[in-house]
Motif scaffolding. Sequence first.
Motif: not given
Length: 107
Positions: A62, A65-71, A77
Amino acid sequence: MDCTHGLAALQTITKPVRTQKEKTYDKTLCKYGFGLSDQNTGKILIVYQLGLNITALGFLMRGLTQVWETELSKGMNASISGIAGIGHILTGICLILLLLKIRKRAA
């Protein structure tokens, strides 16, 4: 006087001296006092550690994915949240079982 030498001297002064009998008593308190040395407790602790690692893996995924701003798709999710949730469930159940075992043995 070297700083590390002074620190080592301070630690030896403030460190309490424990006899072998006291060290053995600490080990036997958990083992015999609460009965936490049987095979069932070992299984509970293994599942607890497994749940803890699964939770950490879910948090890591989690966070990355938030740090890399992955959609992420809705399914991906939800699966990341589900992995962390399964880890929480395993950890919580094992914690409750362990506390019940301690309560039973202490009574």
